[in-house]
Write a protein that holds these residues in place. Structure first.
Motif, PDB file in Angstrom:
ATOM      1  N   TYR A  52      16.062  27.269  34.957  1.00 19.16           N
ATOM      2  CA  TYR A  52      17.446  27.080  34.542  1.00 19.16           C
ATOM      3  C   TYR A  52      17.599  25.829  33.673  1.00 19.16           C
ATOM      4  CZ  TYR A  52      22.457  26.305  34.705  1.00 19.16           C
ATOM      5  OH  TYR A  52      23.764  26.085  34.350  1.00 19.16           O
ATOM      6  N   TRP A  53      17.085  24.696  34.158  1.00 18.67           N
ATOM      7  CA  TRP A  53      17.257  23.445  33.421  1.00 18.67           C
ATOM      8  C   TRP A  53      16.380  23.398  32.184  1.00 18.67           C
ATOM      9  CZ3 TRP A  53      21.583  21.325  33.916  1.00 18.67           C
ATOM     10  CH2 TRP A  53      22.267  21.387  35.116  1.00 18.67           C
ATOM     11  N   ILE A  56      18.462  25.096  29.583  1.00 20.21           N
ATOM     12  CA  ILE A  56      19.523  24.175  29.144  1.00 20.21           C
ATOM     13  C   ILE A  56      18.943  23.158  28.166  1.00 20.21           C
ATOM     14  CG2 ILE A  56      21.064  22.299  29.898  1.00 20.21           C
ATOM     15  CD1 ILE A  56      22.187  24.919  30.833  1.00 20.21           C
ATOM     16  N   GLN A  59      18.280  24.708  24.769  1.00 13.59           N
ATOM     17  CA  GLN A  59      19.525  24.924  24.034  1.00 13.59           C
ATOM     18  C   GLN A  59      20.077  23.608  23.485  1.00 13.59           C
ATOM     19  OE1 GLN A  59      20.805  28.024  23.303  1.00 13.59           O
ATOM     20  NE2 GLN A  59      21.950  26.764  21.860  1.00 13.59           N
ATOM     21  N   ARG A  60      20.032  22.562  24.263  1.00  7.08           N
ATOM     22  CA  ARG A  60      20.498  21.255  23.787  1.00  7.08           C
ATOM     23  C   ARG A  60      19.652  20.765  22.621  1.00  7.08           C
ATOM     24  NH1 ARG A  60      23.604  17.858  27.669  1.00  7.08           N
ATOM     25  NH2 ARG A  60      22.443  16.059  26.912  1.00  7.08           N
ATOM     26  N   ARG A  75      24.657  16.828  34.676  1.00  3.33           N
ATOM     27  CA  ARG A  75      24.257  18.039  35.405  1.00  3.33           C
ATOM     28  C   ARG A  75      25.261  18.367  36.504  1.00  3.33           C
ATOM     29  NH1 ARG A  75      19.083  15.649  34.932  1.00  3.33           N
ATOM     30  NH2 ARG A  75      19.092  15.121  37.138  1.00  3.33           N
ATOM     31  N   ILE A  78      28.101  20.066  34.811  1.00  9.39           N
ATOM     32  CA  ILE A  78      27.714  21.425  34.403  1.00  9.39           C
ATOM     33  C   ILE A  78      27.763  22.354  35.611  1.00  9.39           C
ATOM     34  CG2 ILE A  78      25.764  22.854  33.620  1.00  9.39           C
ATOM     35  CD1 ILE A  78      24.953  20.418  31.821  1.00  9.39           C
TER      36      ILE A  78
END
Length: 87
Positions: A52-53, A56, A59-60, A75, A78
């Protein structure tokens, strides 16, 4: 004896979003005499957390957001916005 650099990185909440899941896996292993079969739930949760992270972070990076990994406080925001941990 002071922690080495890698150990500090793993325990750094800003750099490692899955400390809680990692600790859960380790505690399960300790409780169950290192029988991995007894801890698959914890291993899967850790794996899903990392996935999951990681997504993220990717994408960042694509969006040009720095730092790539959100800080611990980011986080929390989020996770609150999506109603808790999705893993």
């Amino acid at each position: 004896m002071p922690m080495n650099t890698n150990a500090r990185k793993v325990r750094n909440q800003d750099g490692n979003p899955c400390i809680e899941e990692s600790d859960g896996s380790q505690k399960c292993m300790d409780r169950n005499n290192y029988d991995k079969g007894m801890c698959t739930f914890y291993f899967q949760r850790y794996k899903e957390c990392r996935k999951y992270w990681h997504n993220i972070m990717i994408q960042r990076r694509r969006d040009g957001v720095k730092p790539d990994m959100p800080t611990a406080s980011e986080r929390e925001d989020i996770l609150a916005a999506i109603g808790g941990k999705p893993y």
